[in-house]
Design an enzyme around this catalytic site. Structure first.
Site, PDB file in Angstrom:
ATOM      1  N   ARG A  67       4.795   5.251  -2.372  1.00  0.00           N
ATOM      2  CA  ARG A  67       4.959   4.138  -1.434  1.00  0.00           C
ATOM      3  C   ARG A  67       6.300   4.202  -0.705  1.00  0.00           C
ATOM      4  O   ARG A  67       6.394   3.829   0.472  1.00  0.00           O
ATOM      5  CB  ARG A  67       4.830   2.822  -2.201  1.00  0.00           C
ATOM      6  CG  ARG A  67       4.778   1.568  -1.342  1.00  0.00           C
ATOM      7  CD  ARG A  67       4.272   0.409  -2.176  1.00  0.00           C
ATOM      8  NE  ARG A  67       4.222  -0.831  -1.419  1.00  0.00           N
ATOM      9  CZ  ARG A  67       5.114  -1.818  -1.545  1.00  0.00           C
ATOM     10  NH1 ARG A  67       6.113  -1.700  -2.414  1.00  0.00           N
ATOM     11  NH2 ARG A  67       5.008  -2.920  -0.824  1.00  0.00           N
ATOM     12  N   HIS A  71       6.702   3.789   3.322  1.00  0.00           N
ATOM     13  CA  HIS A  71       7.507   2.734   3.942  1.00  0.00           C
ATOM     14  C   HIS A  71       8.695   3.302   4.713  1.00  0.00           C
ATOM     15  O   HIS A  71       9.159   2.687   5.674  1.00  0.00           O
ATOM     16  CB  HIS A  71       7.989   1.750   2.876  1.00  0.00           C
ATOM     17  CG  HIS A  71       6.948   0.748   2.500  1.00  0.00           C
ATOM     18  ND1 HIS A  71       7.234  -0.578   2.216  1.00  0.00           N
ATOM     19  CD2 HIS A  71       5.601   0.856   2.367  1.00  0.00           C
ATOM     20  CE1 HIS A  71       6.130  -1.225   1.917  1.00  0.00           C
ATOM     21  NE2 HIS A  71       5.115  -0.364   1.992  1.00  0.00           N
ATOM     22  N   VAL A  75       9.188   3.426   9.589  1.00  0.00           N
ATOM     23  CA  VAL A  75      10.340   2.785  10.226  1.00  0.00           C
ATOM     24  C   VAL A  75      11.287   3.869  10.729  1.00  0.00           C
ATOM     25  O   VAL A  75      11.918   4.563   9.938  1.00  0.00           O
ATOM     26  CB  VAL A  75      11.073   1.853   9.237  1.00  0.00           C
ATOM     27  CG1 VAL A  75      12.236   1.155   9.930  1.00  0.00           C
ATOM     28  CG2 VAL A  75      10.106   0.828   8.658  1.00  0.00           C
ATOM     29  N   ASN A  99       9.518  -4.888   1.658  1.00  0.00           N
ATOM     30  CA  ASN A  99      10.212  -4.140   0.612  1.00  0.00           C
ATOM     31  C   ASN A  99      10.880  -5.011  -0.443  1.00  0.00           C
ATOM     32  O   ASN A  99      11.046  -4.581  -1.590  1.00  0.00           O
ATOM     33  CB  ASN A  99      11.295  -3.251   1.245  1.00  0.00           C
ATOM     34  CG  ASN A  99      10.726  -2.231   2.207  1.00  0.00           C
ATOM     35  OD1 ASN A  99       9.658  -1.679   1.974  1.00  0.00           O
ATOM     36  ND2 ASN A  99      11.419  -1.985   3.301  1.00  0.00           N
ATOM     37  N   PRO A 168       2.622  -2.002   7.831  1.00  0.00           N
ATOM     38  CA  PRO A 168       1.412  -2.829   7.716  1.00  0.00           C
ATOM     39  C   PRO A 168       1.497  -3.769   6.516  1.00  0.00           C
ATOM     40  O   PRO A 168       1.960  -3.385   5.441  1.00  0.00           O
ATOM     41  CB  PRO A 168       0.295  -1.796   7.539  1.00  0.00           C
ATOM     42  CG  PRO A 168       0.846  -0.534   8.100  1.00  0.00           C
ATOM     43  CD  PRO A 168       2.320  -0.562   7.818  1.00  0.00           C
ATOM     44  N   HIS A 198      -3.972   3.269  -2.501  1.00  0.00           N
ATOM     45  CA  HIS A 198      -4.055   2.040  -3.303  1.00  0.00           C
ATOM     46  C   HIS A 198      -4.951   2.212  -4.527  1.00  0.00           C
ATOM     47  O   HIS A 198      -5.178   1.257  -5.259  1.00  0.00           O
ATOM     48  CB  HIS A 198      -4.566   0.885  -2.441  1.00  0.00           C
ATOM     49  CG  HIS A 198      -3.556   0.400  -1.444  1.00  0.00           C
ATOM     50  ND1 HIS A 198      -3.858  -0.522  -0.468  1.00  0.00           N
ATOM     51  CD2 HIS A 198      -2.238   0.717  -1.275  1.00  0.00           C
ATOM     52  CE1 HIS A 198      -2.774  -0.751   0.261  1.00  0.00           C
ATOM     53  NE2 HIS A 198      -1.792  -0.008  -0.211  1.00  0.00           N
ATOM     54  N   ASP A 250      -6.581  -1.055  -8.308  1.00  0.00           N
ATOM     55  CA  ASP A 250      -7.871  -0.458  -8.671  1.00  0.00           C
ATOM     56  C   ASP A 250      -8.105  -0.765 -10.145  1.00  0.00           C
ATOM     57  O   ASP A 250      -7.545  -0.107 -11.025  1.00  0.00           O
ATOM     58  CB  ASP A 250      -7.834   1.050  -8.420  1.00  0.00           C
ATOM     59  CG  ASP A 250      -9.090   1.761  -8.906  1.00  0.00           C
ATOM     60  OD1 ASP A 250     -10.039   1.072  -9.325  1.00  0.00           O
ATOM     61  OD2 ASP A 250      -9.106   3.002  -8.876  1.00  0.00           O
TER      62      ASP A 250
END
Length: 332
Positions: A67, A71, A75, A99, A168, A198, A250
């Site tokens: 992740r 992220h 940016v 964040n 997002p 995910h 999950d």
């Protein structure tokens, strides 16, 4: 005629191979999997060793490191801006909404950087460390591998506003999510494949609470969410309080990187609204969800391709940026 077609096919394959092995950035520099072959040949081994130990200590760390790369890249490109702490005129992206109290694993990146610096001082960028750690984390969780293009340099600034606006969010509409991807050069196929990350990791109650109690602002739950599953979530995510409580995204195989995420979507058991809309707001994304749910290998193949593509979002190369000594601060 057949020979001509064969020759064209060979040229096409060779061109594709070169494209995969070398990627030119907009400033003229190149990313290459062999970038550190001479300057720090042990770099990838060092990253893998530290990540392996970190994930062994805490399996959740695989999702956290994956992740971080995501992220960071959304940016101002894959430039390790996310890793910078506040100070020296910099407002850290770590405090931005996507964040804050969410992005984690920074100490593992520190461990990697420290080990790499001992072996090859001021040679391997923090941005490349994030890219390698994301790949290694995916593999350790049972997912696909891919050849990581290297040669990124680190930014000397961060974008707090960019982190708030470009990453997002779990409650975004489908069109907003798609726009977040297209503005950085990714497409609808990348959106579905990368959302498949995910399949590992956790989400906080605050990320999906509105689906349980007030989806449309009228006090009604989201009825597109399987109600038996929703009832299970409510036991740990009450209407008031518990915002930081964690839930496996999950629930079938929370620590294993596989395609059960897509099966959950088709069964209306996707925890986040941003995941469920892949099946309810667009025919193409629904078709991709169905394909990946039916074929794990197809998902793996596209995920690897999309990760390489994401890792090539606006990298700093050549003389741009720097190689930070400490991933948390620019060089002085």
């Amino acid at each position: 005629m057949a020979a001509k077609s064969t020759n064209l096919m060979i040229v096409s394959i060779l061109f594709t191979s070169v494209t995969l092995c070398f990627s030119q950035s907009s400033n003229g520099g190149f990313l290459s999997p062999q970038f550190y072959a001479r300057s720090c040949p042990q770099a990838q081994q060092i990253v893998n060793s530290v990540v392996t130990k970190a994930v062994a200590r805490e399996p959740r760390m695989a999702a956290s490191l994956l992740r971080l790369h995501f992220h960071d890249c959304f940016v101002q490109g894959c430039d390790a801006s996310l890793l910078l702490d506040t100070g020296n005129g910099i407002i850290s992206e770590k405090g931005a909404v996507p964040n804050n109290n969410s992005a984690r694993g920074f100490y593992v990146v520190d461990e990697i950087k420290s080990a790499v610096e001992k072996a090859c001082p001021q040679t391997v960028s923090c941005a490349d460390i994030l890219a390698l750690a994301a790949r290694d984390s995916t593999v350790l969780a049972g997912g696909p591998s891919w050849e990581v293009l290297l040669g990124r340099r680190d930014s000397r600034n961060a974008s707090f506003n960019g982190a708030n606006n470009n990453i997002p969010a779990p409650n975004n509409t489908f069109q907003t999510i798609l726009s977040s991807y297209t503005q950085v050069g990714l497409d609808i196929v990348d959106l579905v494949a990368l959302s498949g990350s995910h399949t590992i990791g956790f989400a906080r109650c605050t990320s999906f609470k509105q689906r349980l109690y007030n989806q449309s602002g009228n006090g009604q739950p989201d009825f597109s969410l399987d109600q038996s599953y929703a009832a299970r979530l409510r036991t740990g995510c009450p209407r008031s309080g518990g915002d930081q409580n964690l839930f496996a995204m999950d629930f079938i195989s929370p620590a294993k990187f596989d395609n059960s995420y897509f099966k959950n979507i088709l069964n209306s058991k996707a925890m986040l609204n941003s995941d469920q809309v892949l099946a309810t707001r667009n025919r193409m994304t629904l078709g991709l969800v169905q394909k990946y749910a039916a074929n794990n290998q197809l998902f793996f193949q596209q995920f690897a391709k999309s990760m390489v593509k994401m890792g090539n979002i606006s990298p700093l190369t050549g003389s741009r940026g720097e190689i930070r000594k400490n991933c948390r601060a620019i060089n002085t």
